[in-house]
Design a protein around this motif. Sequence first.
Motif, PDB file in Angstrom:
ATOM      1  N   GLU A  69       0.827  -1.202   0.000  1.00  0.00           N
ATOM      2  CA  GLU A  69       0.000   0.000   0.000  1.00  0.00           C
ATOM      3  C   GLU A  69       0.868   1.261   0.000  1.00  0.00           C
ATOM      4  O   GLU A  69       0.499   2.280  -0.609  1.00  0.00           O
ATOM      5  CB  GLU A  69      -0.961   0.016   1.185  1.00  0.00           C
ATOM      6  CG  GLU A  69      -0.325  -0.003   2.564  1.00  0.00           C
ATOM      7  CD  GLU A  69      -0.024  -1.399   3.095  1.00  0.00           C
ATOM      8  OE1 GLU A  69       0.116  -1.526   4.330  1.00  0.00           O
ATOM      9  OE2 GLU A  69       0.056  -2.351   2.290  1.00  0.00           O
ATOM     10  N   ASP A  70       2.008   1.218   0.675  1.00  0.00           N
ATOM     11  CA  ASP A  70       2.932   2.356   0.650  1.00  0.00           C
ATOM     12  C   ASP A  70       3.521   2.545  -0.746  1.00  0.00           C
ATOM     13  O   ASP A  70       3.694   3.676  -1.212  1.00  0.00           O
ATOM     14  CB  ASP A  70       4.064   2.138   1.648  1.00  0.00           C
ATOM     15  CG  ASP A  70       3.689   2.505   3.073  1.00  0.00           C
ATOM     16  OD1 ASP A  70       2.483   2.588   3.356  1.00  0.00           O
ATOM     17  OD2 ASP A  70       4.598   2.696   3.898  1.00  0.00           O
ATOM     18  N   CYS A  71       3.827   1.446  -1.402  1.00  0.00           N
ATOM     19  CA  CYS A  71       4.359   1.530  -2.767  1.00  0.00           C
ATOM     20  C   CYS A  71       3.330   2.150  -3.707  1.00  0.00           C
ATOM     21  O   CYS A  71       3.681   2.984  -4.556  1.00  0.00           O
ATOM     22  CB  CYS A  71       4.767   0.136  -3.255  1.00  0.00           C
ATOM     23  SG  CYS A  71       6.193  -0.558  -2.390  1.00  0.00           S
ATOM     24  N   ARG A  72       2.088   1.747  -3.555  1.00  0.00           N
ATOM     25  CA  ARG A  72       1.028   2.340  -4.395  1.00  0.00           C
ATOM     26  C   ARG A  72       0.899   3.836  -4.135  1.00  0.00           C
ATOM     27  O   ARG A  72       0.723   4.626  -5.066  1.00  0.00           O
ATOM     28  CB  ARG A  72      -0.301   1.620  -4.139  1.00  0.00           C
ATOM     29  CG  ARG A  72      -0.338   0.189  -4.684  1.00  0.00           C
ATOM     30  CD  ARG A  72      -1.744  -0.365  -4.667  1.00  0.00           C
ATOM     31  NE  ARG A  72      -2.235  -0.587  -3.317  1.00  0.00           N
ATOM     32  CZ  ARG A  72      -2.098  -1.727  -2.637  1.00  0.00           C
ATOM     33  NH1 ARG A  72      -1.474  -2.759  -3.196  1.00  0.00           N
ATOM     34  NH2 ARG A  72      -2.580  -1.853  -1.415  1.00  0.00           N
ATOM     35  N   SER A  73       1.008   4.230  -2.865  1.00  0.00           N
ATOM     36  CA  SER A  73       0.903   5.656  -2.530  1.00  0.00           C
ATOM     37  C   SER A  73       2.055   6.452  -3.141  1.00  0.00           C
ATOM     38  O   SER A  73       1.856   7.589  -3.604  1.00  0.00           O
ATOM     39  CB  SER A  73       0.904   5.830  -1.004  1.00  0.00           C
ATOM     40  OG  SER A  73      -0.246   5.256  -0.420  1.00  0.00           O
ATOM     41  N   ALA A  74       3.244   5.874  -3.167  1.00  0.00           N
ATOM     42  CA  ALA A  74       4.402   6.555  -3.749  1.00  0.00           C
ATOM     43  C   ALA A  74       4.205   6.764  -5.243  1.00  0.00           C
ATOM     44  O   ALA A  74       4.501   7.842  -5.783  1.00  0.00           O
ATOM     45  CB  ALA A  74       5.670   5.757  -3.478  1.00  0.00           C
TER      46      ALA A  74
END
Length: 259
Positions: A69-74
Amino acid sequence: MFNSLEGRTAIVTGGSKGIGRGIAETFAGAGINVVVVARNEADLDATVKALADKPGKVSSVTADVTKPEDCRSAVEAAIERHGGLDIVCANAGIFPSGKLGDLTPEDIEQVLGVNFKGTVFIIQAALQALTDSGHGRVIVTSSITGPVTGYPGWSHYGASKAAQLGFIRTAAMELAPKQITINAVLPGNIVTEGLVEMGQEYMDQMAAAIPAGRLGSVADIGNAALFFATDEAGYITGQTLIVDGGQILPESIEALAEA
């Protein structure tokens, strides 16, 4: 001459220190807009400030690459800021030392989680944006340790770096129809904060074993990554480039004396 990459956008994970920061600096110097991703906000702020005078715009996102989910946000942040995403540098990595008999399941999971899973997760998150780019580029920071050489205490690290190379070879076939290339840079001993922490004696020993007679700089890796990002490298995929000053070449330290 290479075509200009000015105006393209890149994500660099683990970009607030060491090799990642060197890649970010090289890319921003070429006019690429860089979104630096790391976990430590203070380090990110320092990197953005230090690179503020580069032609490319440098900004940051606080994220943990072990969390999809952090990767998607980035990726979403990069698209929102710059209208798209052209390049992903999967650079985030850790290298804690631990002898084989002492490694715990948690030690192994931590290293594989950041170094291997983090690589996969950021690429997965960026797939659609890289496809939309029409000239997507993925550059993975692996290492000579694991794929080529070994070093006591780094069996789990070496395994994670070798895993990255097994991954890119199949990923390259899946990504090629989308006009996305994926390649890896394998650094040797590069002067970073982590290497300095290992002490001057270690650095002197390593430099003495390198035919080039010196340790590498982060710019050496940044330049290799930049090449893979170019249009001219568009027919290269699933490949590895060792950047080590010839470190892996001698059969022994005595061989250097004969050169």
